[in-house]
Design an enzyme around this catalytic site. Structure first.
Site, PDB file in Angstrom:
ATOM      1  CG  MET A  30      50.362  53.514  84.230  1.00  0.00           C
ATOM      2  SD  MET A  30      51.128  55.139  84.050  1.00  0.00           S
ATOM      3  CE  MET A  30      51.977  54.948  82.492  1.00  0.00           C
ATOM      4  CG  LEU A  33      44.944  46.468  80.231  1.00  0.00           C
ATOM      5  CD1 LEU A  33      44.130  45.433  81.000  1.00  0.00           C
ATOM      6  CD2 LEU A  33      46.192  46.860  81.008  1.00  0.00           C
ATOM      7  CG  HIS A  34      49.993  45.970  75.273  1.00  0.00           C
ATOM      8  ND1 HIS A  34      50.927  45.125  75.828  1.00  0.00           N
ATOM      9  CD2 HIS A  34      50.405  47.225  75.596  1.00  0.00           C
ATOM     10  CE1 HIS A  34      51.861  45.826  76.438  1.00  0.00           C
ATOM     11  NE2 HIS A  34      51.574  47.096  76.328  1.00  0.00           N
ATOM     12  CD  GLU A  35      47.264  39.374  73.859  1.00  0.00           C
ATOM     13  OE1 GLU A  35      47.616  38.386  74.545  1.00  0.00           O
ATOM     14  OE2 GLU A  35      46.087  39.781  73.823  1.00  0.00           O
ATOM     15  N   GLY A  36      51.184  42.234  76.161  1.00  0.00           N
ATOM     16  CA  GLY A  36      52.250  42.290  77.155  1.00  0.00           C
ATOM     17  C   GLY A  36      51.690  42.282  78.568  1.00  0.00           C
ATOM     18  CG  HIS A  37      49.371  45.509  80.025  1.00  0.00           C
ATOM     19  ND1 HIS A  37      49.211  46.235  78.870  1.00  0.00           N
ATOM     20  CD2 HIS A  37      50.019  46.322  80.900  1.00  0.00           C
ATOM     21  CE1 HIS A  37      49.732  47.448  79.046  1.00  0.00           C
ATOM     22  NE2 HIS A  37      50.230  47.516  80.261  1.00  0.00           N
ATOM     23  CD  GLU A 148      62.806  39.559  81.898  1.00  0.00           C
ATOM     24  OE1 GLU A 148      63.143  39.427  80.688  1.00  0.00           O
ATOM     25  OE2 GLU A 148      63.003  38.689  82.759  1.00  0.00           O
ATOM     26  CE  LYS A 149      57.456  47.696  76.604  1.00  0.00           C
ATOM     27  NZ  LYS A 149      57.536  49.173  76.849  1.00  0.00           N
ATOM     28  CB  SER A 185      54.760  50.205  74.094  1.00  0.00           C
ATOM     29  OG  SER A 185      54.559  51.430  74.776  1.00  0.00           O
TER      30      SER A 185
END
Length: 281
Positions: A30, A33-37, A148-149, A185
């Protein structure tokens, strides 16, 4: 990197990949973006020849219009990050492109969408499965990567993919955390400094639960340990705490003897944060 804003353009670009005999990995997002993406992008790049990322703030998964309006957006920044990461194609469709006029079709997992966090956010997972099913249809990837979060979301998407016989491999990617342990997030930027600090109680509670699980415990004791830890933080309002079977989200009770998924949600200054951990005895 090619940017598409229509389904037709996206399909034409993916068709070129297919004609070259290349596999396609998809990362739905969505945006903001951050490091999780970026971890999802890296997982897709390692598994497929070409990577497609979608950016779409999906209105059907938000319960409150204000929450949808407040969702952070920065398309230019997102595109720069994706280009630097080596993404091949970005699809940024409009709401009208995804949900055309007269639209009336939904996709829903009837049990898994209406339990656990689905009780806290009614209709949320119906919106997720509906949009993901459409994105799968638009792109028709070989592999799709999800974090997985959002553990229940991951299991819901796996079940939908199985039930609808999508020829797509769903890959879960471990949660990426800030150096202090807070799960990354897009909502984190909306936290005040005090609530940002208080949010660390989520990972602290999960750390304590993981240690207790290794030492031998019961589901009921884990529930109490996590609940007590969250309630000890005055800025946190516990919204959801579920400890279920890691594979099928089944009810668990008594001694912990199999892998269990702990799914946790709490509000900090009106911002809902979630976190999760799979613990084993």
């Amino acid at each position: 990197m090619k940017t598409c804003r229509t389904i037709a353009d996206c399909r034409a670009a993916v068709a070129e990949f297919r004609r070259a005999g290349e596999s396609v990995g998809l990362v739905p997002t969505m945006g903001f973006l951050h490091e999780g993406h970026m971890a999802l992008v890296a997982a897709a790049k390692s598994a497929a020849d070409r990577v497609v990322v979608t950016i779409f703030v999906n209105p059907t998964q938000f319960g409150e219009a204000a929450d949808l309006d407040a969702y952070p957006r920065d398309e230019a920044r997102d595109l720069a990050m994706l280009k630097a990461a080596g993404v091949d194609l970005v699809l940024i469709p409009s709401v009208e492109e995804v949900y055309p006029e007269g639209d009336e079709t939904i996709v829903e997992t009837t049990r898994m969408a209406n339990m656990l966090h689905g009780l806290v956010r009614p209709g949320h997972f119906r919106g997720v499965t509906t949009v993901v099913a459409r994105l799968f249809n638009f792109v028709q990837p070989d592999i799709a990567c999800f974090g997985e979060k959002d553990y229940q979301q991951l299991q819901v998407i796996k079940r939908m993919t199985r039930d609808l016989a999508f020829p797509i491999e769903i890959r879960g990617v471990p949660t990426v955390r800030e150096p202090d342990g807070l799960a990354m997030s897009s909502r984190n930027v909306r936290l005040s400094a005090e609530d940002r600090k208080a949010g660390l109680v989520l990972s602290s509670a999960l750390d304590a639960a993981e240690q207790a699980a290794r030492q031998g415990t019961t589901i009921e004791a884990l529930h109490s340990l996590i609940s007590d830890t969250i309630h000890a933080e005055p800025r946190a309002t516990l919204r959801g705490l579920d400890i279920v079977g890691a594979e099928d989200l089944s009810d668990l009770s008594g001694p912990l003897t199999t892998p269990a998924a702990i799914m946790l949600s709490a509000e900090f200054g009106g911002i809902l944060l979630i976190d999760q951990r799979v613990v084993t005895p």
